[in-house]
Scaffold this motif. Structure first.
Motif, short mmCIF file in Angstrom:
data_model
loop_
_atom_site.label_atom_id
_atom_site.label_comp_id
_atom_site.label_asym_id
_atom_site.label_seq_id
_atom_site.Cartn_x
_atom_site.Cartn_y
_atom_site.Cartn_z
N MET A 163 74.68 49.80 69.16
CA MET A 163 74.14 48.50 68.72
C MET A 163 75.31 47.51 68.54
SD MET A 163 70.87 49.47 68.18
CE MET A 163 69.99 51.00 67.85
N ARG A 173 63.10 52.80 70.61
CA ARG A 173 62.22 53.50 71.53
C ARG A 173 60.96 53.93 70.79
NH1 ARG A 173 64.36 58.91 73.93
NH2 ARG A 173 62.14 59.11 74.34
N HIS A 220 58.12 55.47 68.91
CA HIS A 220 58.09 56.38 67.76
C HIS A 220 59.35 56.39 66.92
CE1 HIS A 220 54.63 58.38 69.94
NE2 HIS A 220 54.15 57.83 68.86
N GLN A 221 60.26 55.48 67.20
CA GLN A 221 61.37 55.33 66.29
C GLN A 221 60.91 54.46 65.13
OE1 GLN A 221 64.84 54.34 68.70
NE2 GLN A 221 66.02 54.21 66.81
N PHE A 222 61.49 54.70 63.97
CA PHE A 222 61.10 53.91 62.82
C PHE A 222 61.94 52.65 62.68
CE2 PHE A 222 59.61 58.11 61.46
CZ PHE A 222 58.32 57.79 61.11
N GLN A 261 61.51 52.98 57.16
CA GLN A 261 60.95 54.26 56.79
C GLN A 261 60.87 54.34 55.27
OE1 GLN A 261 61.70 58.73 58.52
NE2 GLN A 261 63.00 57.07 59.16
N ASN A 313 61.43 55.32 51.57
CA ASN A 313 62.66 55.68 50.87
C ASN A 313 63.92 55.10 51.49
OD1 ASN A 313 61.17 57.20 49.06
ND2 ASN A 313 61.33 59.02 50.34
N ASP A 318 66.80 52.62 51.96
CA ASP A 318 67.42 51.68 51.02
C ASP A 318 67.65 50.33 51.68
OD1 ASP A 318 67.49 53.42 48.93
OD2 ASP A 318 69.42 54.26 49.53
N VAL A 319 68.27 50.38 52.85
CA VAL A 319 68.63 49.13 53.51
C VAL A 319 67.42 48.62 54.28
CG1 VAL A 319 70.30 48.01 54.99
CG2 VAL A 319 70.89 50.13 53.82
N TYR A 372 65.77 45.57 56.67
CA TYR A 372 66.09 44.45 57.52
C TYR A 372 64.85 43.59 57.76
CZ TYR A 372 70.15 47.32 58.55
OH TYR A 372 71.28 48.08 58.44
N GLU A 424 72.59 56.17 62.15
CA GLU A 424 73.74 55.35 61.76
C GLU A 424 73.34 54.36 60.66
OE1 GLU A 424 75.12 52.56 64.62
OE2 GLU A 424 73.25 52.55 65.72
N ASP A 448 72.17 55.37 54.35
CA ASP A 448 72.92 55.55 53.11
C ASP A 448 72.75 56.96 52.57
OD1 ASP A 448 73.92 53.03 53.09
OD2 ASP A 448 72.19 52.20 52.03
#
Lengths: 202, 202
Positions: A1, A46, A48-50, A53, A55, A57-58, A60, B54, B57
């Motif tokens: 990325m 892609r 089925h990627q989250f 999710q 819990n 923390d970060v 966006y 990546e 946390d």
DNA sequence: CATATCGCACAAAAAAACTGTGATGTAAAT
DNA sequence: ATTTACATCACAGTTTTTTTGTGCGATATG
């Protein structure tokens, strides 16, 4: 990325879409927009990627450029409840992630390969501080979503399977083609079998 | 995801596998083991779900019960480099996640539906404090991995395609059957075409 | 009891992933 | 400058997975 927003033709087109969105709400100069853009990252998810999710923390903010995502939570019985779909030109904000606050946490899951512009909350705060008006843009987006979501939940309670399906058909005709039927069924609060019978028996 | 380790037949078998692993390193009583186990969570990941991503946390230690995971990073050119595969009875520790520390971050991606025992770093620290010897177990596991990984990188540099493939065949004959060839190729630092020709031309 | 919907089982259809192979390119080694 | 040891691109055949339709019985509700 990648971190920076370099300019290949694809990404130039994306930034134009984003600018259009911004301009519906606020007037910004090209220089300001360049600056705003530099806070965004371009990401591809892609199937089925989250995006978000439970819990996590970060958090966006995501601006969807292509593809389709679903926002859902899983109840105590393990059943999935879809709150809404995100499609092109939508913002996925932390609002989705915390809609049910402490009661249930929402996952944002990718339905198909999805491209997004990604803004960390940290960057968002920085942007809001520096370019005062931007805040308005984000808040407006979130509030609009808020109302739409509540309307939907109310209408789900009050109508039968056929009515719900037909309402969805009116609202998002393009999604009916695109979505796997079991996901659409879940959104309408039905089983895929019932949904399948709804439009084949007719 | 459940928090406590309740006892259905499947999970009893899992805890036995884990105990066997522990006993190779340290001697523990049944009561102690019960206590250790209570710090673990049982989790299931579906194909292509991330165990560790990546920028994540919260890092967990995973003990793989079934399935197969890959540990990899993506370089500046967007090319994927697989560092290692995790199979049954392996630990995936935060070591993988930070192998390249600040230079590159490693994703742990699920190759097939994978069952794991999951231990948060928080729990791990607590365990280490409370049951002093456990620390040795975790450290030993991590160090062993460390050596294996470095050996592999060295052998990748020094041998040609055929040799690498044959070495892998000796080391993990069962994985050669199981892994999609393009993933195996990536692990060996080859393209899938080259790999395909390696064993079909012979 | 009728209606609306769910849930299971299974098979057909469609989509996606995987694999092999030819043609062509490239860089280092001889 | 030729050979070697790969990579890259294109494409098609195969396999696997996902999606979909439908029969049949269960269930719940008015």
């Amino acid at each position: 990325m990648r971190k920076s927003f370099t300019k290949n033709p694809r990404e130039i087109k994306m930034s134009e879409i984003l600018k259009e969105q911004f301009e519906k709400v606020i007037k910004i100069s090209d220089v300001d927009f360049e600056y705003i853009l530099s806070h965004f990252t371009f990401k591809k998810f892609r199937k089925h990627q989250f995006l978000i999710q439970e819990n996590q923390d970060v958090i966006y903010d995501y601006f969807i450029l292509s593809g389709c995502v679903k926002s859902y939570f899983i109840d105590q019985n393990g059943k999935t409840h879809i709150l809404l779909f995100g499609v092109k030109d939508w913002w996925i904000t932390d609002y989705e992630a915390y809609y049910y606050q402490k009661k249930a946490i929402v996952n944002i899951d990718c339905l198909e390969d999805t491209e997004v512009l990604c803004l960390s909350n940290e960057n968002r705060e920085k942007l809001c501080r520096e370019l005062h008006q931007i805040e308005h843009f984000f808040r407006k987006k979130t509030n609009r979503r808020n109302v739409a979501l509540q309307n939907r939940i109310l209408s789900l309670l009050s109508s039968n399977a056929k009515e719900r399906y037909e309402q969805f058909l009116r609202e998002y005709p393009e999604l009916v083609q695109k979505l796997p039927k079991h996901i659409l069924a879940s959104y309408l609060g039905l089983t895929r079998e019932t949904l399948s019978r709804l439009y084949s028996s007719k």
